[in-house]
Design a protein around this motif. Structure first.
Motif, PDB file in Angstrom:
ATOM      1  N   UNK A 103       6.820  -3.402   6.388  1.00 58.50           N
ATOM      2  CA  UNK A 103       5.788  -4.010   5.302  1.00 58.50           C
ATOM      3  C   UNK A 103       6.185  -5.099   4.288  1.00 58.50           C
ATOM      4  N   UNK A 104       5.479  -5.992   4.076  1.00 61.74           N
ATOM      5  CA  UNK A 104       5.999  -6.847   2.850  1.00 61.74           C
ATOM      6  C   UNK A 104       6.376  -6.289   1.664  1.00 61.74           C
ATOM      7  N   UNK A 105       6.977  -7.062   0.785  1.00 58.71           N
ATOM      8  CA  UNK A 105       7.078  -6.366  -0.598  1.00 58.71           C
ATOM      9  C   UNK A 105       5.852  -5.818  -1.233  1.00 58.71           C
ATOM     10  N   UNK A 106       4.821  -6.804  -1.290  1.00 59.17           N
ATOM     11  CA  UNK A 106       3.406  -6.439  -1.785  1.00 59.17           C
ATOM     12  C   UNK A 106       2.904  -5.378  -1.206  1.00 59.17           C
ATOM     13  N   UNK A 107       2.976  -5.250   0.098  1.00 54.79           N
ATOM     14  CA  UNK A 107       2.423  -3.944   0.663  1.00 54.79           C
ATOM     15  C   UNK A 107       3.309  -2.718   0.290  1.00 54.79           C
ATOM     16  N   UNK A 108       4.338  -2.956   0.046  1.00 56.90           N
ATOM     17  CA  UNK A 108       5.195  -1.784  -0.232  1.00 56.90           C
ATOM     18  C   UNK A 108       5.057  -1.075  -1.635  1.00 56.90           C
ATOM     19  N   UNK A 109       4.711  -2.183  -2.575  1.00 55.83           N
ATOM     20  CA  UNK A 109       4.347  -1.942  -3.983  1.00 55.83           C
ATOM     21  C   UNK A 109       2.742  -1.335  -3.997  1.00 55.83           C
ATOM     22  N   UNK A 110       2.162  -2.003  -3.180  1.00 54.53           N
ATOM     23  CA  UNK A 110       0.926  -1.367  -3.297  1.00 54.53           C
ATOM     24  C   UNK A 110       0.469  -0.106  -2.661  1.00 54.53           C
ATOM     25  N   UNK A 112       1.499   3.229  -3.128  1.00 53.27           N
ATOM     26  CA  UNK A 112       1.153   4.413  -3.867  1.00 53.27           C
ATOM     27  C   UNK A 112      -0.362   4.149  -4.245  1.00 53.27           C
ATOM     28  N   UNK A 113      -0.767   2.738  -4.607  1.00 50.44           N
ATOM     29  CA  UNK A 113      -2.271   2.755  -4.914  1.00 50.44           C
ATOM     30  C   UNK A 113      -3.148   3.102  -3.703  1.00 50.44           C
ATOM     31  N   UNK A 114      -2.621   2.692  -2.576  1.00 46.24           N
ATOM     32  CA  UNK A 114      -3.595   2.657  -1.554  1.00 46.24           C
ATOM     33  C   UNK A 114      -3.690   4.434  -1.236  1.00 46.24           C
ATOM     34  N   UNK A 115      -2.650   4.790  -1.359  1.00 46.06           N
ATOM     35  CA  UNK A 115      -2.730   6.475  -1.170  1.00 46.06           C
ATOM     36  C   UNK A 115      -3.680   6.961  -1.934  1.00 46.06           C
ATOM     37  N   UNK A 116      -3.814   6.526  -3.351  1.00 46.62           N
ATOM     38  CA  UNK A 116      -4.641   7.138  -4.301  1.00 46.62           C
ATOM     39  C   UNK A 116      -6.148   6.688  -4.176  1.00 46.62           C
ATOM     40  N   UNK A 117      -6.364   5.781  -3.060  1.00 48.58           N
ATOM     41  CA  UNK A 117      -7.658   5.194  -3.071  1.00 48.58           C
ATOM     42  C   UNK A 117      -7.931   4.356  -3.887  1.00 48.58           C
ATOM     43  N   UNK A 118      -7.138   3.540  -4.531  1.00 46.74           N
ATOM     44  CA  UNK A 118      -7.574   2.387  -5.465  1.00 46.74           C
ATOM     45  C   UNK A 118      -8.174   1.316  -4.669  1.00 46.74           C
ATOM     46  N   UNK A 122      -8.647  -4.209  -6.848  1.00 45.47           N
ATOM     47  CA  UNK A 122      -7.943  -3.754  -8.150  1.00 45.47           C
ATOM     48  C   UNK A 122      -6.648  -3.996  -7.771  1.00 45.47           C
ATOM     49  N   UNK A 123      -6.119  -3.772  -6.410  1.00 43.98           N
ATOM     50  CA  UNK A 123      -4.640  -3.662  -6.149  1.00 43.98           C
ATOM     51  C   UNK A 123      -3.814  -4.691  -6.460  1.00 43.98           C
ATOM     52  N   UNK A 124      -4.390  -5.802  -5.857  1.00 41.99           N
ATOM     53  CA  UNK A 124      -3.371  -7.019  -6.067  1.00 41.99           C
ATOM     54  C   UNK A 124      -3.137  -7.353  -7.524  1.00 41.99           C
ATOM     55  N   UNK A 159       7.453  -0.229  -6.946  1.00 44.19           N
ATOM     56  CA  UNK A 159       6.807   0.559  -6.364  1.00 44.19           C
ATOM     57  C   UNK A 159       6.630   2.020  -7.117  1.00 44.19           C
ATOM     58  N   UNK A 160       7.735   2.251  -7.830  1.00 38.61           N
ATOM     59  CA  UNK A 160       7.737   3.606  -8.426  1.00 38.61           C
ATOM     60  C   UNK A 160       6.760   3.410  -9.753  1.00 38.61           C
ATOM     61  N   UNK A 161       6.713   2.252 -10.289  1.00 39.90           N
ATOM     62  CA  UNK A 161       5.843   2.081 -11.661  1.00 39.90           C
ATOM     63  C   UNK A 161       4.436   1.722 -11.371  1.00 39.90           C
ATOM     64  N   UNK A 162       3.943   1.294 -10.292  1.00 37.70           N
ATOM     65  CA  UNK A 162       2.753   0.476 -10.172  1.00 37.70           C
ATOM     66  C   UNK A 162       1.684   1.518 -10.552  1.00 37.70           C
ATOM     67  N   UNK A 163       1.740   2.801 -10.059  1.00 41.78           N
ATOM     68  CA  UNK A 163       0.649   3.675 -10.228  1.00 41.78           C
ATOM     69  C   UNK A 163       0.598   4.480 -11.674  1.00 41.78           C
ATOM     70  N   UNK A 164       1.403   3.947 -12.520  1.00 39.14           N
ATOM     71  CA  UNK A 164       1.888   4.538 -13.708  1.00 39.14           C
ATOM     72  C   UNK A 164       1.837   6.048 -13.827  1.00 39.14           C
TER      73      UNK A 164
END
Lengths: 253, 612
Positions: A103-110, A112-118, A122-124, A159-164
């Motif tokens: 996955x691209x870096x953006x997809x990697x970072x995103x 955890x957000x996808x997993x939470x159903x964001x 809003x993800x971008x 990636x560790x930070x993105x979902x606060x």
């Protein structure tokens, strides 16, 4: 008054069967961590520091005792609850980055957000914010194979930070980095901790990395050995850490 | 000593060797099964309805050999990858490269020999079981078919020995080039880059053109003849490979780019994973598509031949039974059949003529067959019968005769029960009819709702007819059943070959796909572990695996079935309607394929999602 984000109470972790060859990796460990703290866990190889991180990160289960994160007891949760808990409350940074190379870096970072159903819209924005904070916004469309180790670890931190999450757990995050990249990452972590009040717990065996923490918990043979707080400059704290490590060393010998 | 060590090393990876060995055994046994038919020229010649059946087998052999060689090369890479690290360690401890190469060579040959012996044994067993079961199911005797066929054993042996020597040589060369460090760190991979190839427009275009050429030759097989027989498989295969290599990654990338689908939960990973892997899977998927086409095609052809017998019968006669003077026994059988139409006509006969009563014919107008060469159509006789009083003298006069309308002439012709005594038929008004000397008889005709459901009854009736008239033989009968029986005895051999080969090809297909996916699974493990760590539920990961493999399985199925649907055209010159009940073989195939899918998912999950 700050509230504790992690509370570890009389935790034991025993490997091996009862009556067989048992090994106590953790023996009656208790401590707590306040919100906004930057805590380091140190100890020689085999001391149980990784086991401690594993049980706190819910990847491993304790034999007895209690662990509360954000006032939730994680020791009696089911596997699915634990998964959800990890995806919502915890952020991980591993020694070997553990980015998904497909996955691209953006997809990697995103992720955890996808997993939470964001919602996708809003993800971008969130990814961009966290990428800017870590200075990797130029790399978002690249794949892990195209960037350097230091950049990878920054991406992993993003990636560790993105979902606060409530707390970020680092397992030797600087272990695979050269000194320049390691310093840069540690500065960033410190900065996140200082300014954004992010709680960080980090396992390391490197005194230099540990010197960025506010507090260090030393464990040896599965027990809490000592706890030191940083009171003055980082340089002095570094010396203090080395002293403790030397002590541990001589005691071993 | 080194040999001992390496044997110990093999023990540690027993599971992987099991996967490897079962893949090889499957390939060899399928190859052998094919050869039992291919070399048994006497059997195929005497049992096939296709004039160029020999050519079909040659083309089949070539295709199967190509697929087999590709598969063997792949298994060989897998074998080497299993041992690399260990060999590196031996070399680091001071083992000479020469002895390592020797071990690898011996190992390749030992595995080859073992799989060859097991494979041929399994092949003989399978050929016997499949042959026996099919013969039993289809109610046919297979004269000349041998499950243990020496030429086939020899051919399989020679082919695989050559292939194994070839692969051993490749390993030898690979090991000669490689450095110790490369071997030791062989399982540590740098992050791989998903290959972002540019759209291979020319590849896709070429693929489309060749595939179209292939399809055209399939559709116009009858006109192209031998050219078509070579052009169809060559172009179709080439087109399939080109399209899979060129177009499949593009499709997957398009799907991945659709944010609406791919940003929910773990799907973003699923599609990234798919996009990542697809490049390495295109060739094997094309191979699978071809094997599906061959397997499902062979089964469809076999069943089409089987079905064609009943269709041919439907094309011959409207009425399932035509009985002259049914006796008590026959009536009892007729009672057990559900007829949609039953007519009885009174008639008398003398040495030269059969006299029908006009009123009976008029009141129960029979059906006629209108054939367009594809499907039977029925029409009730509507034309008028000769009117008024009919002069017996006039109609018996060869100069004048009785002028019956076309429809009636045909309808009356259909009231024959055998070829032996064909008499001239005359329709008479009641008055004239009753004046005719001789016993009045009944001609019974009946049409059931389903001819195929009452095969046993029809057979009994035919036997009773033969009992009643001892001077007749089975060949003289004109009944629908006798025709059906004759035709299906022609087709059973062809049908047997179709089903036999179909099963063999499907087995090979499954083995190919399963092996490729399962043998590559260990590389994916770390990714699933990482997802687990950051908090993806096990059930979500499981769904992801199901989805990913579903898409991987989907593409070859679609292409393979399209090939079958178009390819069935080529039988249209020999079978009335090759598409008759085509859904039966397709459903059979889908069931088998879904089964393989579920098994593959289970195996894959066992590797990437270990139990907690």
């Amino acid at each position: 008054m700050k509230s504790p984000v992690v509370e570890v109470c009389n935790v034991q972790k025993v490997y091996g069967k009862k009556g067989g060859n048992q090994f106590k990796a953790l023996n009656d460990v208790s401590f707590s961590m306040q919100e906004g703290e930057f805590v380091g866990i140190m100890g020689p190889s085999g001391s149980g520091k990784t086991t401690l991180l594993n049980v706190i990160s819910t990847l491993d289960q304790v034999t007895s005792g209690e662990i509360k994160i954000d006032n939730v007891d994680i020791t009696d949760m089911g596997q699915d609850e634990l998964s959800d808990f990890r995806s919502q409350k915890l952020g991980f940074i591993f020694q070997d980055f553990n980015l998904l190379e497909n996955m691209t870096i953006a997809e990697n970072i995103a992720l955890p957000l996808y997993l939470q159903g964001t919602p996708a819209k809003n993800v971008d924005a969130k990814v961009m914010t966290v990428a800017k904070r870590l200075g990797i916004e130029e790399l978002l469309q690249k794949y892990p194979a195209e960037i350097s180790g230091g950049q990878k670890q920054r991406s992993a931190a993003a990636r560790a930070l993105v979902h606060e999450p409530t707390v970020i757990l680092g397992d030797e995050p600087t272990g695979a980095l050269d000194s320049k990249n390691a310093t840069s990452l540690l500065e960033t972590m410190k900065d996140l901790n200082d300014r954004q009040n992010v709680s960080i717990m980090m396992v390391t065996h490197d005194a230099y990395s540990a010197s960025y923490c506010q507090r260090i918990i030393f464990i040896q043979d599965g027990k809490l050995h000592k706890e030191i707080h940083r009171s003055s400059t980082r340089e002095l704290f570094y010396k203090e850490i080395l002293d403790v490590l030397a002590q541990l060393g001589t005691k071993n010998a | 000593m080194l040999l001992k060590l390496s044997l110990a090393g093999m023990k540690g990876k027993l599971k992987d060797y099991f996967v490897l060995l079962s893949g090889l055994v499957m390939t060899i046994s399928v190859f052998y099964m094919f050869q039992t038919l291919s070399w048994n020229t006497e059997f195929i010649k005497s049992n096939a309805m296709i004039r160029n059946i020999q050519l079909v087998f040659i083309v089949g052999s070539v295709l199967l050999s190509v697929v087999t060689i590709m598969y063997m090369l792949y298994t060989n890479t897998f074998l080497l990858s299993l041992r690399q690290k260990e060999f590196g360690m031996y070399m680091m401890l001071g083992a000479k490269k020469k002895s390592i190469k020797k071990i690898m060579f011996v190992e390749t040959m030992v595995i080859g020999a073992a799989s060859l012996v097991i494979g041929i044994t399994v092949g003989i067993g399978l050929a016997f079981i499949v042959g026996y079961l099919l013969a039993g199911q289809l109610n046919i005797t297979l004269e000349g078919y041998q499950s243990f066929y020496l030429p086939a054993v020899l051919a399989t042996f020679v082919f695989f020995i050559v292939v194994f020597l070839f692969t051993a040589l490749i390993n030898h060369i690979k090991l000669s080039r490689v450095q110790v460090l490369q071997l030791i760190y062989s399982d540590v991979h740098p992050d791989e880059m998903p290959i972002q190839k540019k759209k291979n427009s020319w590849l896709i275009l070429l693929g489309l053109i060749t595939l179209c050429l292939g399809y055209v030759s399939l559709i116009f097989m009858e006109q192209l003849r031998e050219i078509g027989l070579f052009a169809a498989p060559t172009f179709t295969t080439l087109g399939t490979y080109l399209l899979f290599i060129g177009y499949l990654p593009v499709i997957v990338r398009r799907i991945q780019a659709n944010k609406r689908w791919t940003t929910k939960g773990v799907t973003s990973f699923t599609f990234a994973q798919l996009n990542f892997r697809i490049q390495g899977l295109t060739k094997i998927l094309a191979t699978v598509a071809m094997l599906i086409a061959l397997g499902a095609g062979a089964i469809s052809a076999g069943l089409a031949f089987k079905n064609s017998a009943s269709q041919m019968a439907e094309m011959m006669n409207v009425y399932d039974v035509v009985i002259k003077n049914p006796n008590a026994e026959e009536k009892a059988i007729l009672k057990s059949v559900h007829f949609t139409e039953e007519n009885q006509y009174r008639f008398k006969e003398d040495a030269d003529y059969t006299y029908y009563l006009r009123d009976d014919l008029d009141n129960q107008r029979p059906l006629l067959l209108l054939s367009d060469g594809k499907k039977p159509k029925f029409k009730r006789v509507t034309e008028a019968l000769p009117k008024g009083k009919i002069s017996l003298r006039e109609v018996k006069n060869p100069e004048v005769g009785q002028q019956l309308s076309d429809e009636w002439a045909r309808a009356l012709w259909n009231l024959q029960t055998n070829y032996r005594e064909i008499k001239q038929t005359i329709v008479l008004d009641a008055e004239t009819y009753h004046k005719i000397q001789g016993q009045e008889m009944l001609m019974y005709i009946g049409k059931s709702d389903k001819f195929m459901d009452y095969l046993h009854e029809w057979q009994e009736i035919d036997m009773l007819v033969l009992e009643k008239e001892p001077n007749l033989t089975a060949d003289d009968l004109t009944s629908k059943y006798s025709f059906y029986n004759m035709y299906s005895s022609f087709t059973s051999g062809t049908m047997f070959m179709g089903l036999f080969l179909g099963i063999a090809f499907l087995a090979m297909m499954a083995s190919c796909l399963m092996f490729k996916i399962v043998s590559g699974a260990s590389k994916d493990t770390s990714r699933y572990q990482m997802l687990r760590k950051i908090g993806v539920r096990r059930s979500q990961l499981s769904t992801s695996v199901y989805k990913e493999l579903f898409i991987i399985f989907l593409f070859p199925a679609i292409i393979g079935l399209t090939h079958v649907l178009i390819g069935m055209n080529m039988f249209s010159f020999i079978i009335l309607n090759p598409y008759y009940r085509i859904w039966v073989p397709i459903i059979i195939f889908l069931i088998i394929y879904s089964l393989y899918y579920v098994i593959t998912v289970k195996l894959y999950k066992q590797i990437v999602l270990p139990k907690e």
